[in-house]
Design a protein around this motif. Structure first.
Motif, PDB file in Angstrom:
ATOM      1  N   PHE A  59       0.832  -1.211   0.000  1.00 27.03           N
ATOM      2  CA  PHE A  59       0.000   0.000   0.000  1.00 27.03           C
ATOM      3  C   PHE A  59       0.864   1.257   0.000  1.00 27.03           C
ATOM      4  CE2 PHE A  59      -3.632  -2.654   1.066  1.00 27.03           C
ATOM      5  CZ  PHE A  59      -4.658  -1.995   0.420  1.00 27.03           C
ATOM      6  N   TRP A  60       1.933   1.249   0.797  1.00 29.77           N
ATOM      7  CA  TRP A  60       2.830   2.404   0.828  1.00 29.77           C
ATOM      8  C   TRP A  60       3.436   2.652  -0.551  1.00 29.77           C
ATOM      9  CZ3 TRP A  60       8.203   2.171   0.067  1.00 29.77           C
ATOM     10  CH2 TRP A  60       8.866   3.396   0.230  1.00 29.77           C
ATOM     11  N   PHE A  61       3.930   1.600  -1.168  1.00 27.38           N
ATOM     12  CA  PHE A  61       4.578   1.744  -2.470  1.00 27.38           C
ATOM     13  C   PHE A  61       3.601   2.239  -3.533  1.00 27.38           C
ATOM     14  CE2 PHE A  61       5.864   0.047  -6.608  1.00 27.38           C
ATOM     15  CZ  PHE A  61       7.101   0.660  -6.726  1.00 27.38           C
ATOM     16  N   ILE A  62       2.411   1.655  -3.592  1.00 27.52           N
ATOM     17  CA  ILE A  62       1.415   2.065  -4.593  1.00 27.52           C
ATOM     18  C   ILE A  62       1.004   3.515  -4.370  1.00 27.52           C
ATOM     19  CG2 ILE A  62      -0.978   1.711  -5.324  1.00 27.52           C
ATOM     20  CD1 ILE A  62      -0.429  -1.336  -4.902  1.00 27.52           C
ATOM     21  N   TRP A  79       6.011  13.113   3.065  1.00 23.23           N
ATOM     22  CA  TRP A  79       4.901  13.181   4.017  1.00 23.23           C
ATOM     23  C   TRP A  79       4.252  11.805   4.168  1.00 23.23           C
ATOM     24  CZ3 TRP A  79       2.048  18.098   1.831  1.00 23.23           C
ATOM     25  CH2 TRP A  79       2.800  19.235   2.135  1.00 23.23           C
ATOM     26  N   LEU A  80       4.078  11.124   3.042  1.00 18.17           N
ATOM     27  CA  LEU A  80       3.490   9.779   3.072  1.00 18.17           C
ATOM     28  C   LEU A  80       4.352   8.844   3.911  1.00 18.17           C
ATOM     29  CD1 LEU A  80       1.322   7.756   1.908  1.00 18.17           C
ATOM     30  CD2 LEU A  80       3.062   7.206   0.200  1.00 18.17           C
ATOM     31  N   GLY A 116      -4.796  -1.067  10.101  1.00 19.63           N
ATOM     32  CA  GLY A 116      -5.882  -0.986   9.119  1.00 19.63           C
ATOM     33  C   GLY A 116      -5.813   0.290   8.301  1.00 19.63           C
ATOM     34  N   LEU A 117      -5.421   1.384   8.947  1.00 21.73           N
ATOM     35  CA  LEU A 117      -5.256   2.643   8.216  1.00 21.73           C
ATOM     36  C   LEU A 117      -4.122   2.537   7.197  1.00 21.73           C
ATOM     37  CD1 LEU A 117      -5.649   5.227  11.126  1.00 21.73           C
ATOM     38  CD2 LEU A 117      -7.264   4.781   9.261  1.00 21.73           C
ATOM     39  N   LEU A 118      -3.069   1.822   7.582  1.00 19.37           N
ATOM     40  CA  LEU A 118      -1.924   1.670   6.688  1.00 19.37           C
ATOM     41  C   LEU A 118      -2.212   0.741   5.517  1.00 19.37           C
ATOM     42  CD1 LEU A 118       0.958   1.409   9.311  1.00 19.37           C
ATOM     43  CD2 LEU A 118       0.301   3.383   7.926  1.00 19.37           C
ATOM     44  N   GLU A 119      -3.192  -0.125   5.678  1.00 18.84           N
ATOM     45  CA  GLU A 119      -3.556  -1.052   4.604  1.00 18.84           C
ATOM     46  C   GLU A 119      -4.829  -0.576   3.911  1.00 18.84           C
ATOM     47  OE1 GLU A 119      -2.063  -5.320   5.994  1.00 18.84           O
ATOM     48  OE2 GLU A 119      -3.506  -4.419   7.369  1.00 18.84           O
ATOM     49  N   SER A 120      -4.875   0.713   3.650  1.00 22.26           N
ATOM     50  CA  SER A 120      -6.031   1.324   3.002  1.00 22.26           C
ATOM     51  C   SER A 120      -5.563   2.574   2.252  1.00 22.26           C
ATOM     52  CB  SER A 120      -7.071   1.712   4.054  1.00 22.26           C
ATOM     53  OG  SER A 120      -6.643   2.848   4.774  1.00 22.26           O
ATOM     54  N   ALA A 123      -4.291   7.251   3.536  1.00 19.98           N
ATOM     55  CA  ALA A 123      -3.163   8.190   3.450  1.00 19.98           C
ATOM     56  C   ALA A 123      -3.310   9.112   2.236  1.00 19.98           C
ATOM     57  CB  ALA A 123      -1.840   7.428   3.386  1.00 19.98           C
ATOM     58  N   CYS A 124      -3.663   8.548   1.091  1.00 19.59           N
ATOM     59  CA  CYS A 124      -3.875   9.376  -0.104  1.00 19.59           C
ATOM     60  C   CYS A 124      -5.086  10.287   0.067  1.00 19.59           C
ATOM     61  CB  CYS A 124      -4.066   8.499  -1.339  1.00 19.59           C
ATOM     62  SG  CYS A 124      -2.523   8.047  -2.136  1.00 19.59           S
ATOM     63  N   MET A 125      -6.101   9.785   0.746  1.00 22.46           N
ATOM     64  CA  MET A 125      -7.299  10.591   0.962  1.00 22.46           C
ATOM     65  C   MET A 125      -6.988  11.803   1.834  1.00 22.46           C
ATOM     66  SD  MET A 125      -9.939   7.402   1.447  1.00 22.46           S
ATOM     67  CE  MET A 125     -11.262   8.370   2.091  1.00 22.46           C
ATOM     68  N   ILE A 126      -5.965  11.703   2.645  1.00 21.21           N
ATOM     69  CA  ILE A 126      -5.535  12.829   3.480  1.00 21.21           C
ATOM     70  C   ILE A 126      -4.543  13.709   2.719  1.00 21.21           C
ATOM     71  CG2 ILE A 126      -4.206  13.445   5.553  1.00 21.21           C
ATOM     72  CD1 ILE A 126      -5.374  10.848   6.823  1.00 21.21           C
TER      73      ILE A 126
END
Length: 142
Positions: A59-62, A79-80, A116-120, A123-126
């Motif tokens: 998820f982080w990489f994508i 920031w991500l 769960g936040l990290l696997e969603s 982060a991009c939505m923020i």
């Protein structure tokens, strides 16, 4: 989004296999994970501890690539990364605190919330509106 659905399906089915083993039941499992029935409970349970960070990294990489394509700025990918490291650290702190205080269930619940936040795509939505606001603010200051 496809990665999120795949991850959810994978964990639901892994948990189904674990449930079957623990309670001697026969909850149906998707065909491509039926081989897990031949693997021991502790092995499958331990594997989940490695699968979770793997999906977190995916998820982080994508999201990092997506934000780079969208903004072409190193700042937003930094920031991500800071957001991911902070939430991962918080998850670890809550998990260890729960263990140290003798309430592993509550520690796990809070830890799982952060993971769960990290696997969603949260982060991009923020970060997408944050970056647009940041750029707009910098334009207005010039």
């Amino acid at each position: 989004m496809a990665l999120g659905f795949f991850r959810e399906n994978l964990f639901i089915n892994i948990n189904g296999v674990l449930f079957n083993k623990l309670h001697n039941k026969n909850v149906s499992v998707v065909w491509y994970l039926s081989f897990l029935s031949n693997i021991s409970y502790p092995t499958i349970y331990t594997a989940k501890w490695f699968i979770t960070p793997f999906f977190t990294l995916m998820f982080w990489f994508i999201q990092k690539r997506f934000l780079w394509i969208l903004f072409n700025e190193k700042k937003v990918t930094k920031w991500l990364s800071v957001l991911y490291l902070s939430l991962f650290l918080l998850a670890g702190i809550f998990f260890v605190a729960g263990w140290a205080l003798g309430d592993t269930h509550k520690g796990y619940v809070f830890s799982r919330l952060f993971m769960g936040l990290l696997e969603s795509p949260v982060a991009c939505m923020i970060l997408i509106p944050t970056m647009y606001l940041y750029k707009q603010t910098n334009i207005n200051q010039q």
